[in-house]
Scaffold this motif. Structure first.
Motif, PDB file in Angstrom:
ATOM      1  N   MET A   1       0.828  -1.214   0.000  1.00  0.00           N
ATOM      2  CA  MET A   1       0.000   0.000   0.000  1.00  0.00           C
ATOM      3  C   MET A   1       0.861   1.263   0.000  1.00  0.00           C
ATOM      4  SD  MET A   1      -2.804  -1.263  -0.565  1.00  0.00           S
ATOM      5  CE  MET A   1      -3.644   0.276  -0.736  1.00  0.00           C
ATOM      6  N   SER A   2       1.980   1.239   0.717  1.00  0.00           N
ATOM      7  CA  SER A   2       2.880   2.393   0.706  1.00  0.00           C
ATOM      8  C   SER A   2       3.474   2.596  -0.681  1.00  0.00           C
ATOM      9  CB  SER A   2       4.007   2.213   1.721  1.00  0.00           C
ATOM     10  OG  SER A   2       3.495   2.250   3.028  1.00  0.00           O
ATOM     11  N   LEU A   3       3.863   1.510  -1.309  1.00  0.00           N
ATOM     12  CA  LEU A   3       4.406   1.612  -2.663  1.00  0.00           C
ATOM     13  C   LEU A   3       3.373   2.187  -3.617  1.00  0.00           C
ATOM     14  CD1 LEU A   3       6.550   1.098  -4.828  1.00  0.00           C
ATOM     15  CD2 LEU A   3       5.601  -1.197  -5.058  1.00  0.00           C
ATOM     16  N   THR A   4       2.147   1.699  -3.531  1.00  0.00           N
ATOM     17  CA  THR A   4       1.089   2.202  -4.402  1.00  0.00           C
ATOM     18  C   THR A   4       0.840   3.688  -4.147  1.00  0.00           C
ATOM     19  OG1 THR A   4       0.059   0.025  -4.444  1.00  0.00           O
ATOM     20  CG2 THR A   4      -1.317   1.878  -5.101  1.00  0.00           C
ATOM     21  N   THR A   5       0.796   4.066  -2.880  1.00  0.00           N
ATOM     22  CA  THR A   5       0.568   5.472  -2.533  1.00  0.00           C
ATOM     23  C   THR A   5       1.676   6.357  -3.080  1.00  0.00           C
ATOM     24  OG1 THR A   5      -0.616   4.831  -0.536  1.00  0.00           O
ATOM     25  CG2 THR A   5       0.240   7.075  -0.620  1.00  0.00           C
ATOM     26  N   TRP A   6       2.925   5.973  -2.837  1.00  0.00           N
ATOM     27  CA  TRP A   6       4.048   6.796  -3.291  1.00  0.00           C
ATOM     28  C   TRP A   6       4.146   6.850  -4.806  1.00  0.00           C
ATOM     29  CZ3 TRP A   6       6.060  10.423  -0.622  1.00  0.00           C
ATOM     30  CH2 TRP A   6       6.133  10.328   0.764  1.00  0.00           C
ATOM     31  N   SER A   7       3.985   5.717  -5.481  1.00  0.00           N
ATOM     32  CA  SER A   7       4.104   5.730  -6.942  1.00  0.00           C
ATOM     33  C   SER A   7       2.968   6.525  -7.580  1.00  0.00           C
ATOM     34  CB  SER A   7       4.178   4.316  -7.501  1.00  0.00           C
ATOM     35  OG  SER A   7       3.028   3.576  -7.189  1.00  0.00           O
ATOM     36  N   THR A   8       1.764   6.434  -7.019  1.00  0.00           N
ATOM     37  CA  THR A   8       0.646   7.215  -7.538  1.00  0.00           C
ATOM     38  C   THR A   8       0.866   8.701  -7.280  1.00  0.00           C
ATOM     39  OG1 THR A   8      -0.853   5.351  -7.174  1.00  0.00           O
ATOM     40  CG2 THR A   8      -1.863   7.519  -7.448  1.00  0.00           C
ATOM     41  N   THR A   9       1.384   9.036  -6.108  1.00  0.00           N
ATOM     42  CA  THR A   9       1.652  10.439  -5.777  1.00  0.00           C
ATOM     43  C   THR A   9       2.693  11.029  -6.723  1.00  0.00           C
ATOM     44  OG1 THR A   9       1.085  10.059  -3.467  1.00  0.00           O
ATOM     45  CG2 THR A   9       2.421  12.005  -3.949  1.00  0.00           C
ATOM     46  N   PHE A  10       3.802  10.311  -6.923  1.00  0.00           N
ATOM     47  CA  PHE A  10       4.843  10.820  -7.818  1.00  0.00           C
ATOM     48  C   PHE A  10       4.363  10.872  -9.265  1.00  0.00           C
ATOM     49  CE2 PHE A  10       7.909   9.473  -4.411  1.00  0.00           C
ATOM     50  CZ  PHE A  10       8.308  10.768  -4.098  1.00  0.00           C
ATOM     51  N   GLY A  11       3.594   9.874  -9.683  1.00  0.00           N
ATOM     52  CA  GLY A  11       3.037   9.894 -11.034  1.00  0.00           C
ATOM     53  C   GLY A  11       2.103  11.068 -11.247  1.00  0.00           C
ATOM     54  N   THR A  12       1.304  11.371 -10.233  1.00  0.00           N
ATOM     55  CA  THR A  12       0.401  12.520 -10.313  1.00  0.00           C
ATOM     56  C   THR A  12       1.196  13.819 -10.354  1.00  0.00           C
ATOM     57  OG1 THR A  12      -1.305  11.291  -9.138  1.00  0.00           O
ATOM     58  CG2 THR A  12      -1.531  13.689  -9.178  1.00  0.00           C
ATOM     59  N   ALA A  13       2.245  13.909  -9.546  1.00  0.00           N
ATOM     60  CA  ALA A  13       3.074  15.122  -9.522  1.00  0.00           C
ATOM     61  C   ALA A  13       3.686  15.409 -10.897  1.00  0.00           C
ATOM     62  CB  ALA A  13       4.161  14.994  -8.467  1.00  0.00           C
ATOM     63  N   LEU A  14       4.045  14.353 -11.618  1.00  0.00           N
ATOM     64  CA  LEU A  14       4.606  14.546 -12.956  1.00  0.00           C
ATOM     65  C   LEU A  14       3.584  15.104 -13.945  1.00  0.00           C
ATOM     66  CD1 LEU A  14       6.788  11.321 -13.210  1.00  0.00           C
ATOM     67  CD2 LEU A  14       7.587  13.671 -12.919  1.00  0.00           C
ATOM     68  N   LEU A  15       2.309  14.970 -13.623  1.00  0.00           N
ATOM     69  CA  LEU A  15       1.247  15.483 -14.495  1.00  0.00           C
ATOM     70  C   LEU A  15       0.825  16.914 -14.160  1.00  0.00           C
ATOM     71  CD1 LEU A  15      -0.974  12.283 -14.673  1.00  0.00           C
ATOM     72  CD2 LEU A  15       0.555  13.162 -16.436  1.00  0.00           C
TER      73      LEU A  15
ATOM     74  N   TYR B   1     -13.920   6.866 -12.205  1.00  0.00           N
ATOM     75  CA  TYR B   1     -13.891   5.404 -12.242  1.00  0.00           C
ATOM     76  C   TYR B   1     -12.487   4.913 -12.626  1.00  0.00           C
ATOM     77  CZ  TYR B   1     -14.434   0.707 -14.072  1.00  0.00           C
ATOM     78  OH  TYR B   1     -14.266  -0.622 -14.342  1.00  0.00           O
ATOM     79  N   LEU B   2     -11.908   5.500 -13.678  1.00  0.00           N
ATOM     80  CA  LEU B   2     -10.578   5.090 -14.122  1.00  0.00           C
ATOM     81  C   LEU B   2      -9.515   5.369 -13.070  1.00  0.00           C
ATOM     82  CD1 LEU B   2     -10.702   6.246 -17.840  1.00  0.00           C
ATOM     83  CD2 LEU B   2     -10.696   3.898 -16.984  1.00  0.00           C
ATOM     84  N   GLY B   3      -9.682   6.427 -12.307  1.00  0.00           N
ATOM     85  CA  GLY B   3      -8.720   6.736 -11.257  1.00  0.00           C
ATOM     86  C   GLY B   3      -8.823   5.796 -10.072  1.00  0.00           C
ATOM     87  N   ILE B   4     -10.023   5.320  -9.790  1.00  0.00           N
ATOM     88  CA  ILE B   4     -10.220   4.465  -8.614  1.00  0.00           C
ATOM     89  C   ILE B   4      -9.927   3.002  -8.932  1.00  0.00           C
ATOM     90  CG2 ILE B   4     -11.938   3.576  -6.999  1.00  0.00           C
ATOM     91  CD1 ILE B   4     -13.273   6.386  -7.185  1.00  0.00           C
ATOM     92  N   PHE B   5     -10.555   2.455  -9.952  1.00  0.00           N
ATOM     93  CA  PHE B   5     -10.458   1.017 -10.185  1.00  0.00           C
ATOM     94  C   PHE B   5      -9.173   0.606 -10.908  1.00  0.00           C
ATOM     95  CE2 PHE B   5     -14.907   1.644  -9.207  1.00  0.00           C
ATOM     96  CZ  PHE B   5     -15.088   0.673  -8.252  1.00  0.00           C
ATOM     97  N   PRO B   6      -8.954   0.995 -12.160  1.00  0.00           N
ATOM     98  CA  PRO B   6      -7.732   0.521 -12.814  1.00  0.00           C
ATOM     99  C   PRO B   6      -6.464   1.121 -12.210  1.00  0.00           C
ATOM    100  CG  PRO B   6      -9.267   1.390 -14.428  1.00  0.00           C
ATOM    101  CD  PRO B   6      -9.815   1.713 -13.082  1.00  0.00           C
ATOM    102  N   ALA B   7      -6.542   2.295 -11.647  1.00  0.00           N
ATOM    103  CA  ALA B   7      -5.329   2.907 -11.097  1.00  0.00           C
ATOM    104  C   ALA B   7      -5.102   2.492  -9.650  1.00  0.00           C
ATOM    105  CB  ALA B   7      -5.406   4.430 -11.229  1.00  0.00           C
ATOM    106  N   ALA B   8      -5.930   2.939  -8.753  1.00  0.00           N
ATOM    107  CA  ALA B   8      -5.670   2.726  -7.322  1.00  0.00           C
ATOM    108  C   ALA B   8      -5.832   1.270  -6.893  1.00  0.00           C
ATOM    109  CB  ALA B   8      -6.590   3.628  -6.509  1.00  0.00           C
TER     110      ALA B   8
END
Length: 176
Positions: A47-61, A85-92
């Motif tokens: 969960m920490s990995l998912t949180t950090w990778s999603t946060t950094f990926g979002t920051a790049l956008l 929906y795309l942000g919650i299911f396929p991403a998170a």
């Protein structure tokens, strides 16, 4: 080879265009990412990995944030709901589950399942949108599915190992 045929099969013709190259590049980068993230997932947790990778990926956008706001204001409610929906299911959720599995199974075993994404996508597009795939795409999908089955049969069941590792063993005397 199955994923390659799917990427190249467009309208029944064998074409190597920009879209096919992007699909192949995405598959290669996903494989590299899966191998890189396994030691991190084991160290900090899925969960920490998912949180950090999603946060950094979002920051790049963030450079495209003004366009997002402008487009969102003009978008219909159905478009906004589809984006959520795309942000919650396929991403998170999907990335969290992927990180969970990766923290328990070697990347070399788990990454094979990524080859199921193109045939599953073809199936959903066919069923939900009436997008009839070319014969080349169907052959590519079949090859991808057979490849996943062969790899997993040759070295035991990955799914069984994940399930076995995910279930904690009861402590001595528990349930007495």
């Amino acid at each position: 080879s199955g994923a390659l045929l799917i990427a190249l099969g467009k309208g029944g013709q064998l074409q190597l265009d920009q879209g096919a190259l992007l699909v192949l590049m995405a598959a290669a980068l996903s494989a590299v990412w899966a191998v890189m993230q396994r030691p991190v997932a084991q160290r900090i947790g899925a969960m920490s990995l998912t949180t950090w990778s999603t946060t950094f990926g979002t920051a790049l956008l963030l450079p495209w944030l003004p366009q997002l706001i402008e487009t969102t204001n003009a978008a219909p409610l159905t478009g906004i709901l589809a984006m959520l929906y795309l942000g919650i299911f396929p991403a998170a959720i999907a990335n969290g589950l992927w990180s969970f599995a990766l923290s328990r199974v070697p990347a070399s075993r788990l990454v094979v399942f990524m080859y199921l994404m193109p045939p599953v996508t073809i199936g959903f597009a066919w069923l939900m949108q009436g997008d009839v795939p070319s014969m080349l795409a169907l052959v590519g999908g079949a090859i991808a599915i057979v490849g996943v089955v062969v790899v997993n049969r040759s070295k035991g069941s990955t799914a069984a190992r994940v399930a076995q590792q995910a279930v904690p063993t009861p402590a001595a005397g528990a349930g007495d």
